[in-house]
Write a protein that holds these residues in place. Structure first.
Motif, PDB file in Angstrom:
ATOM      1  N   GLN A   1      -5.162   5.467  10.511  1.00 19.70           N
ATOM      2  CA  GLN A   1      -6.101   6.564  10.320  1.00 19.70           C
ATOM      3  C   GLN A   1      -5.644   7.674   9.281  1.00 19.70           C
ATOM      4  N   LEU A   2      -4.576   7.939   9.415  1.00 20.78           N
ATOM      5  CA  LEU A   2      -3.858   9.078   8.583  1.00 20.78           C
ATOM      6  C   LEU A   2      -3.827   8.603   7.102  1.00 20.78           C
ATOM      7  N   ASN A   3      -3.144   7.664   6.980  1.00 18.86           N
ATOM      8  CA  ASN A   3      -3.117   6.939   5.635  1.00 18.86           C
ATOM      9  C   ASN A   3      -4.343   6.526   4.916  1.00 18.86           C
ATOM     10  N   PRO A   4      -5.028   5.855   5.527  1.00 21.47           N
ATOM     11  CA  PRO A   4      -6.319   5.505   4.939  1.00 21.47           C
ATOM     12  C   PRO A   4      -7.314   6.690   4.781  1.00 21.47           C
ATOM     13  N   PHE A   5      -7.327   7.647   5.623  1.00 19.71           N
ATOM     14  CA  PHE A   5      -8.078   8.991   5.423  1.00 19.71           C
ATOM     15  C   PHE A   5      -7.632   9.569   4.243  1.00 19.71           C
ATOM     16  N   HIS A   6      -6.459   9.768   3.794  1.00 21.61           N
ATOM     17  CA  HIS A   6      -6.062  10.818   2.609  1.00 21.61           C
ATOM     18  C   HIS A   6      -5.888   9.873   1.484  1.00 21.61           C
TER      19      HIS A   6
ATOM     20  N   GLU B   1      -3.803  22.841   3.066  1.00 26.17           N
ATOM     21  CA  GLU B   1      -5.001  22.454   3.899  1.00 26.17           C
ATOM     22  C   GLU B   1      -4.525  22.036   5.330  1.00 26.17           C
ATOM     23  N   ILE B   2      -5.309  22.493   6.466  1.00 27.86           N
ATOM     24  CA  ILE B   2      -4.755  22.287   7.779  1.00 27.86           C
ATOM     25  C   ILE B   2      -6.137  21.785   8.267  1.00 27.86           C
ATOM     26  N   TYR B   3      -5.694  20.355   9.052  1.00 24.22           N
ATOM     27  CA  TYR B   3      -6.463  19.544   9.536  1.00 24.22           C
ATOM     28  C   TYR B   3      -6.279  19.341  10.949  1.00 24.22           C
ATOM     29  N   LYS B   4      -7.258  18.973  11.815  1.00 19.67           N
ATOM     30  CA  LYS B   4      -7.387  18.824  13.275  1.00 19.67           C
ATOM     31  C   LYS B   4      -7.749  17.386  13.497  1.00 19.67           C
ATOM     32  N   VAL B   5      -6.967  16.728  14.272  1.00 23.87           N
ATOM     33  CA  VAL B   5      -7.480  15.219  14.709  1.00 23.87           C
ATOM     34  C   VAL B   5      -7.828  15.244  15.920  1.00 23.87           C
TER      35      VAL B   5
ATOM     36  N   ASN C   1     -13.441   8.303   9.506  1.00 25.91           N
ATOM     37  CA  ASN C   1     -14.094   7.836  10.747  1.00 25.91           C
ATOM     38  C   ASN C   1     -14.576   9.117  11.441  1.00 25.91           C
ATOM     39  N   LYS C   2     -14.490  10.183  10.952  1.00 27.09           N
ATOM     40  CA  LYS C   2     -14.881  11.568  11.606  1.00 27.09           C
ATOM     41  C   LYS C   2     -14.291  11.937  12.659  1.00 27.09           C
TER      42      LYS C   2
ATOM     43  N   MET D   1       0.878  -1.345   0.067  1.00 35.70           N
ATOM     44  CA  MET D   1       0.021   0.131   0.056  1.00 35.70           C
ATOM     45  C   MET D   1       0.939   1.260   0.024  1.00 35.70           C
ATOM     46  N   LYS D   2       0.447   2.213  -0.969  1.00 35.99           N
ATOM     47  CA  LYS D   2       1.135   3.451  -0.768  1.00 35.99           C
ATOM     48  C   LYS D   2       1.157   4.338   0.326  1.00 35.99           C
ATOM     49  N   LYS D   3       1.899   4.866   0.880  1.00 36.35           N
ATOM     50  CA  LYS D   3       1.861   5.812   2.075  1.00 36.35           C
ATOM     51  C   LYS D   3       2.445   7.239   1.944  1.00 36.35           C
ATOM     52  N   ILE D   4       1.729   8.059   2.673  1.00 29.39           N
ATOM     53  CA  ILE D   4       1.940   9.278   2.678  1.00 29.39           C
ATOM     54  C   ILE D   4       3.494   9.668   3.422  1.00 29.39           C
ATOM     55  N   ARG D   5       4.335  10.659   3.064  1.00 31.86           N
ATOM     56  CA  ARG D   5       5.388  10.742   3.740  1.00 31.86           C
ATOM     57  C   ARG D   5       4.817  11.921   4.937  1.00 31.86           C
ATOM     58  N   VAL D   6       5.368  11.410   6.139  1.00 32.34           N
ATOM     59  CA  VAL D   6       5.098  12.322   7.366  1.00 32.34           C
ATOM     60  C   VAL D   6       6.248  12.992   7.991  1.00 32.34           C
TER      61      VAL D   6
END
Length: 121
Positions: free
Chosen positions: A37-42, A63-67, A48-49, A1-6
């Motif tokens: 959570q983060l990778n599946p979301f983006h 884009e700024i996000y809050k967890v 999962n709200k 699975m591809k991943k986002i670089r964090v």
């Protein structure tokens, strides 16, 4: 699975250091959060709200996000209601995330807007 670089910004690393006294498993919890959570979301649009875009930050280029749902093994019995909050910037074209801030909601109510504006405004 591809991943986002964090990437963790220096300010975020400083926040982590302070919280590690209270939340011993924080680094492990963070990695679990990124993977499940983060990778599946983006990457797959799984919502999962627990992650919300901050639309009133005044920042338009990034884009700024809050967890709001973050599980910690150290905070047993709390589940996703641990009270930990993460703020991050998402760069979709680059497939990259910058972790900006992590804090315990019991210590402060809102994210550091001046930090966000300084970095992305």
């Amino acid at each position: 699975m591809k991943k986002i670089r964090v990437e963790q910004l220096p300010e975020f690393k400083s926040d982590i250091k302070k919280l590690l006294r209270k939340v011993k498993t924080l680094e492990e919890d963070l990695q679990t959060f990124i993977n499940y959570q983060l990778n599946p979301f983006h990457l797959m649009g799984q919502n999962n709200k627990g992650i919300k875009r901050i639309s009133d930050s005044g920042i338009t280029e990034t884009e700024i996000y809050k967890v709001r749902k973050f599980t910690s093994k150290s905070l047993k019995g709390k589940g996703v209601q641990s009270g930990l909050r993460i703020i991050y910037a998402y760069f979709g074209r680059e497939g990259r995330i910058e972790l900006v801030e992590i804090y315990f909601k019991g210590d402060k109510d809102l994210e550091n807007r001046s930090r966000i504006r300084k970095l992305y405004g």
